[in-house]
Design a protein around this motif. Structure first.
Motif, PDB file in Angstrom:
ATOM      1  N   LEU A  65     -27.987 -33.923  22.238  1.00 25.78           N
ATOM      2  CA  LEU A  65     -27.935 -32.551  22.746  1.00 25.78           C
ATOM      3  C   LEU A  65     -29.040 -32.265  23.753  1.00 25.78           C
ATOM      4  CD1 LEU A  65     -27.057 -30.378  19.618  1.00 25.78           C
ATOM      5  CD2 LEU A  65     -25.551 -31.501  21.252  1.00 25.78           C
ATOM      6  N   ALA A  66     -30.296 -32.469  23.346  1.00 26.06           N
ATOM      7  CA  ALA A  66     -31.408 -32.128  24.228  1.00 26.06           C
ATOM      8  C   ALA A  66     -31.373 -32.949  25.507  1.00 26.06           C
ATOM      9  CB  ALA A  66     -32.734 -32.330  23.495  1.00 26.06           C
ATOM     10  N   GLY A  67     -31.203 -34.257  25.374  1.00 30.22           N
ATOM     11  CA  GLY A  67     -31.230 -35.120  26.546  1.00 30.22           C
ATOM     12  C   GLY A  67     -30.087 -34.863  27.500  1.00 30.22           C
ATOM     13  N   SER A  68     -28.882 -34.705  26.972  1.00 28.15           N
ATOM     14  CA  SER A  68     -27.728 -34.462  27.842  1.00 28.15           C
ATOM     15  C   SER A  68     -27.849 -33.108  28.532  1.00 28.15           C
ATOM     16  CB  SER A  68     -26.429 -34.529  27.035  1.00 28.15           C
ATOM     17  OG  SER A  68     -26.202 -35.839  26.549  1.00 28.15           O
ATOM     18  N   ALA A  69     -28.288 -32.084  27.792  1.00 29.79           N
ATOM     19  CA  ALA A  69     -28.463 -30.759  28.397  1.00 29.79           C
ATOM     20  C   ALA A  69     -29.514 -30.799  29.495  1.00 29.79           C
ATOM     21  CB  ALA A  69     -28.842 -29.745  27.322  1.00 29.79           C
ATOM     22  N   ALA A  70     -30.639 -31.461  29.223  1.00 29.44           N
ATOM     23  CA  ALA A  70     -31.690 -31.548  30.234  1.00 29.44           C
ATOM     24  C   ALA A  70     -31.199 -32.284  31.471  1.00 29.44           C
ATOM     25  CB  ALA A  70     -32.917 -32.240  29.645  1.00 29.44           C
ATOM     26  N   ALA A  71     -30.445 -33.357  31.288  1.00 29.18           N
ATOM     27  CA  ALA A  71     -29.927 -34.114  32.426  1.00 29.18           C
ATOM     28  C   ALA A  71     -29.034 -33.244  33.302  1.00 29.18           C
ATOM     29  CB  ALA A  71     -29.160 -35.336  31.933  1.00 29.18           C
ATOM     30  N   ILE A  72     -28.159 -32.486  32.676  1.00 29.62           N
ATOM     31  CA  ILE A  72     -27.246 -31.621  33.428  1.00 29.62           C
ATOM     32  C   ILE A  72     -28.034 -30.564  34.208  1.00 29.62           C
ATOM     33  CG2 ILE A  72     -25.421 -29.886  33.229  1.00 29.62           C
ATOM     34  CD1 ILE A  72     -24.550 -31.453  30.640  1.00 29.62           C
ATOM     35  N   LEU A  73     -28.946 -29.884  33.517  1.00 28.32           N
ATOM     36  CA  LEU A  73     -29.667 -28.771  34.128  1.00 28.32           C
ATOM     37  C   LEU A  73     -30.610 -29.254  35.229  1.00 28.32           C
ATOM     38  CD1 LEU A  73     -30.412 -26.739  30.879  1.00 28.32           C
ATOM     39  CD2 LEU A  73     -28.637 -26.293  32.591  1.00 28.32           C
ATOM     40  N   LEU A  74     -31.227 -30.412  35.039  1.00 29.03           N
ATOM     41  CA  LEU A  74     -32.093 -30.961  36.079  1.00 29.03           C
ATOM     42  C   LEU A  74     -31.277 -31.414  37.286  1.00 29.03           C
ATOM     43  CD1 LEU A  74     -34.546 -32.997  33.835  1.00 29.03           C
ATOM     44  CD2 LEU A  74     -35.199 -31.119  35.372  1.00 29.03           C
ATOM     45  N   ALA A  75     -30.183 -32.124  37.045  1.00 21.18           N
ATOM     46  CA  ALA A  75     -29.369 -32.632  38.157  1.00 21.18           C
ATOM     47  C   ALA A  75     -28.811 -31.498  39.003  1.00 21.18           C
ATOM     48  CB  ALA A  75     -28.243 -33.507  37.617  1.00 21.18           C
ATOM     49  N   ARG A  76     -28.426 -30.419  38.368  1.00 15.36           N
ATOM     50  CA  ARG A  76     -27.918 -29.274  39.129  1.00 15.36           C
ATOM     51  C   ARG A  76     -28.985 -28.664  40.023  1.00 15.36           C
ATOM     52  NH1 ARG A  76     -24.525 -25.874  34.595  1.00 15.36           N
ATOM     53  NH2 ARG A  76     -22.778 -27.324  34.363  1.00 15.36           N
ATOM     54  N   ARG A  77     -30.244 -28.943  39.709  1.00 11.89           N
ATOM     55  CA  ARG A  77     -31.353 -28.451  40.522  1.00 11.89           C
ATOM     56  C   ARG A  77     -31.830 -29.512  41.522  1.00 11.89           C
ATOM     57  NH1 ARG A  77     -31.414 -25.748  35.689  1.00 11.89           N
ATOM     58  NH2 ARG A  77     -32.312 -23.632  35.640  1.00 11.89           N
ATOM     59  N   GLY A  78     -31.021 -30.548  41.710  1.00 12.55           N
ATOM     60  CA  GLY A  78     -31.319 -31.539  42.724  1.00 12.55           C
ATOM     61  C   GLY A  78     -32.143 -32.719  42.257  1.00 12.55           C
ATOM     62  N   VAL A  79     -32.293 -32.898  40.956  1.00 13.85           N
ATOM     63  CA  VAL A  79     -33.105 -33.980  40.401  1.00 13.85           C
ATOM     64  C   VAL A  79     -32.227 -35.197  40.142  1.00 13.85           C
ATOM     65  CG1 VAL A  79     -34.626 -34.639  38.493  1.00 13.85           C
ATOM     66  CG2 VAL A  79     -34.653 -32.286  39.355  1.00 13.85           C
ATOM     67  N   ARG A  80     -32.707 -36.390  40.495  1.00 16.15           N
ATOM     68  CA  ARG A  80     -31.986 -37.648  40.219  1.00 16.15           C
ATOM     69  C   ARG A  80     -32.394 -38.138  38.836  1.00 16.15           C
ATOM     70  NH1 ARG A  80     -34.184 -41.413  43.230  1.00 16.15           N
ATOM     71  NH2 ARG A  80     -36.037 -40.125  43.525  1.00 16.15           N
ATOM     72  N   LEU A 104     -37.573 -26.851  30.041  1.00 17.24           N
ATOM     73  CA  LEU A 104     -38.117 -27.955  30.823  1.00 17.24           C
ATOM     74  C   LEU A 104     -37.522 -27.979  32.228  1.00 17.24           C
ATOM     75  CD1 LEU A 104     -39.880 -30.557  30.864  1.00 17.24           C
ATOM     76  CD2 LEU A 104     -37.780 -31.804  30.272  1.00 17.24           C
ATOM     77  N   ALA A 105     -36.213 -27.835  32.322  1.00 17.35           N
ATOM     78  CA  ALA A 105     -35.562 -27.881  33.635  1.00 17.35           C
ATOM     79  C   ALA A 105     -36.081 -26.765  34.532  1.00 17.35           C
ATOM     80  CB  ALA A 105     -34.051 -27.787  33.474  1.00 17.35           C
ATOM     81  N   GLU A 106     -36.225 -25.582  33.976  1.00 16.11           N
ATOM     82  CA  GLU A 106     -36.715 -24.453  34.770  1.00 16.11           C
ATOM     83  C   GLU A 106     -38.142 -24.697  35.268  1.00 16.11           C
ATOM     84  OE1 GLU A 106     -34.100 -20.899  32.607  1.00 16.11           O
ATOM     85  OE2 GLU A 106     -36.194 -21.254  32.029  1.00 16.11           O
ATOM     86  N   ALA A 107     -38.951 -25.351  34.440  1.00 14.53           N
ATOM     87  CA  ALA A 107     -40.361 -25.522  34.774  1.00 14.53           C
ATOM     88  C   ALA A 107     -40.612 -26.663  35.753  1.00 14.53           C
ATOM     89  CB  ALA A 107     -41.174 -25.744  33.491  1.00 14.53           C
ATOM     90  N   VAL A 108     -39.886 -27.769  35.622  1.00  9.99           N
ATOM     91  CA  VAL A 108     -40.310 -28.995  36.332  1.00  9.99           C
ATOM     92  C   VAL A 108     -39.363 -29.461  37.420  1.00  9.99           C
ATOM     93  CG1 VAL A 108     -41.441 -29.761  34.203  1.00  9.99           C
ATOM     94  CG2 VAL A 108     -39.194 -30.703  34.807  1.00  9.99           C
ATOM     95  N   ALA A 109     -38.209 -28.838  37.596  1.00  6.93           N
ATOM     96  CA  ALA A 109     -37.209 -29.390  38.514  1.00  6.93           C
ATOM     97  C   ALA A 109     -37.766 -29.608  39.913  1.00  6.93           C
ATOM     98  CB  ALA A 109     -35.986 -28.485  38.564  1.00  6.93           C
ATOM     99  N   SER A 110     -38.437 -28.609  40.454  1.00 10.01           N
ATOM    100  CA  SER A 110     -38.952 -28.744  41.813  1.00 10.01           C
ATOM    101  C   SER A 110     -40.000 -29.843  41.901  1.00 10.01           C
ATOM    102  CB  SER A 110     -39.536 -27.405  42.274  1.00 10.01           C
ATOM    103  OG  SER A 110     -40.033 -27.502  43.595  1.00 10.01           O
ATOM    104  N   ALA A 111     -40.942 -29.846  40.968  1.00  6.90           N
ATOM    105  CA  ALA A 111     -41.999 -30.856  40.991  1.00  6.90           C
ATOM    106  C   ALA A 111     -41.451 -32.252  40.752  1.00  6.90           C
ATOM    107  CB  ALA A 111     -43.060 -30.517  39.946  1.00  6.90           C
ATOM    108  N   ALA A 112     -40.392 -32.364  39.971  1.00  9.68           N
ATOM    109  CA  ALA A 112     -39.826 -33.686  39.679  1.00  9.68           C
ATOM    110  C   ALA A 112     -39.224 -34.335  40.916  1.00  9.68           C
ATOM    111  CB  ALA A 112     -38.768 -33.571  38.587  1.00  9.68           C
ATOM    112  N   THR A 113     -38.886 -33.525  41.906  1.00 12.47           N
ATOM    113  CA  THR A 113     -38.358 -34.079  43.162  1.00 12.47           C
ATOM    114  C   THR A 113     -39.451 -34.249  44.205  1.00 12.47           C
ATOM    115  OG1 THR A 113     -37.793 -31.864  43.983  1.00 12.47           O
ATOM    116  CG2 THR A 113     -36.087 -33.060  42.762  1.00 12.47           C
TER     117      THR A 113
END
Length: 427
Positions: A20-35, A317-326
Motif C-alpha cells: 500500500l505505502a510503496g505503491s501509493a508513493a510511487a503513483i503520487l511521486l510519478a504524477r509529480r514528474g518523479v522517475r 512524502l510525495a507532497e514534501a519531496v517531489a520537487s527536490a527528488a527531481t
C-alpha cells in the motif's frame, strides 16, 4: 525502462516495497514528474499481506480519491466502514445528525483484493517501473548519505542509484536497518488471531468492536460477503489459546455480547495470528532515506490504522519531496518537512496506542468519554471522528469535549435516577 536523465542516478527515487505505502508513493511521486523504481521482493504481482485488519480509516479517503481508486474500490465491493462499539455502558453507535451530512467513512476491503489493485495501478502509471522479484540487500552510500540500493534480482545482484531511497518494507524494514535508523519498541500485552467467515450477519451490516477491558475483538465486513473476525485477548490467556487454538478462538467469539453467529457461517480461512506484535516507532528520515507506512510507525492492530496511515504517509512524502527528488530543491530540507508532518500527525495517536497496549483498564478520562458516547449521539459522533483518525488526541480530549461528555453523563443520571435519590444525594 525509464532512461536516466543524468549519469549519476538511474532513477530519482527507489522505493522498497510495492504494497500500500510503496505503491501509493510511487503513483503520487510519478504524477509529480518523479522517475520511480518500485521494488517488490515477491515475484507474484497478485501477492498480498495476510495479517491485517483489512480496513482503511476515513482519514485516508482523500488519498484514495487523489489516487483515483475510489471507483475501483466501490466496483470491487469494498464496504464503507461505519461501526458500532461495545463497552460496559452499552453500545456506542455513531450516526449522522438528523440534519447533517453522512458520517465520514473509509473502506473495508481484503488485502487479497486491495494489494494487487493498487500495485497494478502503480505499474500502469507513467514514470513508474515496477520491478518484481527485487529484494534490497544493502544500501549504496557516499559521503555519509544513501544514494541507492543493492538488490537481489532474478538476474543476479544489481545496484540502482537514486537521489532518494524510500523504505516501504514493513515493520521489520530492511531499509531502516541498513540505514542505521534506530527502532523504539513498545510491548503489546495482547496477542491476536483472526479468521475470515462468509455469510456472517452483523447488526446493520456494519463493523463491530468489543472493548472488554482488557480483551478486545472486532468483526469487519469486507468485499465479497466476507467478514474478518479477530480476537485480541490479554496475554494472560495465551496458555489456554496455545493448548487448543480453534476451541479457544470460537469460545471467545461465542461469549461476546451480541456475538456474531459463527456456527451458522462458513469459515473460509484458517485461524492465523501472532502472539507477539510490538509497536514500533522510528524517525521517518535519514540522509537520503525516507520511511513510510509500517516502516516508520507500526501501531497496535486493534485500532485498524495501519492501512490508512500507510496511504497518508505516502501522500505526505510525495507532497514534501517531489520537487527536490527531481533535483529542483533541497532534498534534506524537504525530508525534514516530511518528518515534521509525520511526527505532528501521528505522534499523539501512537502515544495513546502505546499506553493502551499495556492491556490496562480504562483510565478515568476514557471512562468519562466512552460512557458518554454510549449515551449521547453527539459524543458518539465525536468519538467516530477520532476513531477514523480525522481528529487528533488534543481535539478528541479537549476541555470542551470533556465538558460535553460530563454534561451527557449528568443528563443520563438525572433521567435514570429516581427524584428521591437525587434529593438525598444533594442533601
Amino acid at each position: 525502462m525509464t532512461k536516466p536523465e543524468s549519469a549519476g542516478h538511474d532513477y530519482d527515487v527507489v522505493i522498497s516495497g510495492a504494497s500500500l505505502a510503496g505503491s501509493a508513493a510511487a503513483i503520487l511521486l510519478a504524477r509529480r514528474g518523479v522517475r520511480v523504481a518500485l521494488l517488490e521482493r515477491r515475484s507474484d504481482p497478485e501477492a498480498y499481506k495476510v495479517l491485517c485488519t483489512h480496513s482503511i480509516t476515513a482519514s485516508a479517503y482523500p488519498v484514495l480519491d487523489e489516487l483515483g481508486l475510489v471507483p475501483a474500490l466501490e466496483k470491487a465491493g469494498a464496504v464503507r466502514n461505519h461501526a458500532r462499539w461495545y463497552t460496559r455502558w452499552g453500545w456506542i453507535e455513531p450516526r449522522a445528525a438528523p440534519t447533517g451530512p453522512e458520517l465520514p467513512y473509509g473502506y473495508n476491503i481484503r488485502r487479497s483484493t486491495l494489494d494487487p489493485l493498487i500495485r497494478s495501478h502503480a505499474a500502469q502509471t507513467p514514470g513508474v517501473d515496477l520491478l518484481l522479484g527485487h529484494q534490497v540487500t544493502g544500501l549504496v552510500r557516499e559521503a555519509g548519505r544513501t544514494v541507492g540500493v543493492r538488490a537481489s534480482t532474478p538476474e543476479g545482484e544489481r545496484e540502482i542509484r537514486a537521489r532518494l531511497v524510500v523504505g516501504a518494507d514493513g515493520k521489520d524494514s530492511a531499509v531502516a536497518k541498513f540505514a542505521g535508523v534506530p527502532t523504539r519498541t513498545h510491548e503489546n500485552a495482547r496477542f491476536g488471531y483472526l479468521a475470515h467467515f462468509r455469510d456472517l450477519p452483523l447488526r446493520d451490516g456494519i463493523a463491530h468492536a468489543w472493548f472488554l477491558e482488557p480483551d478486545m475483538a472486532y468483526a469487519f465486513p469486507n468485499d465479497d460477503g466476507v467478514t474478518v473476525l479477530a480476537v485480541l485477548p490479554d496475554k494472560k490467556r495465551l496458555p489456554a489459546f496455545r493448548e487448543d487454538l480453534e476451541s479457544s478462538f470460537l469460545a471467545f467469539v461465542r461469549a461476546l455480547p451480541e456475538a456474531p453467529p459463527i456456527d451458522s457461517a462458513e469459515r473460509i480461512t484458517k485461524i492465523t495470528g501472532t502472539v507477539n506484535y510490538p509497536l514500533h516507532s522510528r524517525k521517518a528520515t535519514a540522509p537520503g532515506v525516507a520511511l513510510i507506512g509500517d516502516a516508520a510507525l507500526t501501531s497496535d492492530p486493534l485500532w485498524g490504522v495501519g492501512c490508512g496511515w500507510a496511504l497518508q504517509s505516502a501522500q505526505w512524502l510525495a507532497e514534501a519531496v517531489a520537487s527536490a527528488a527531481t533535483g529542483r530543491g533541497d532534498l534534506d530540507r524537504s525530508l525534514a518537512a516530511y518528518a515534521r508532518t509525520h511526527r505532528r500527525r501521528l505522534r499523539g495517536h501512537q502515544f495513546l496506542a502505546v499506553d493502551y497496549a499495556t492491556a490496562r483498564p480504562f483510565n478515568p478520562v476514557e471512562r468519562l468519554v466512552f460512557s458518554a458516547a454510549a449515551r449521547d449521539a453527539s459524543v458518539a459522533r465525536h468519538m467516530h471522528l477520532f476513531a477514523s483518525r480525522l481528529i487528533g488526541p488534543l481535539r478528541f480530549l479537549s476541555p470542551m469535549a470533556l465538558a460535553k461528555a460530563s454534561a451527557a453523563n449528568i443528563r443520563h443520571r438525572r433521567a435514570t435516577v429516581p427524584p428521591a435519590s437525587l434529593s438525598r444525594t444533594r442533601s
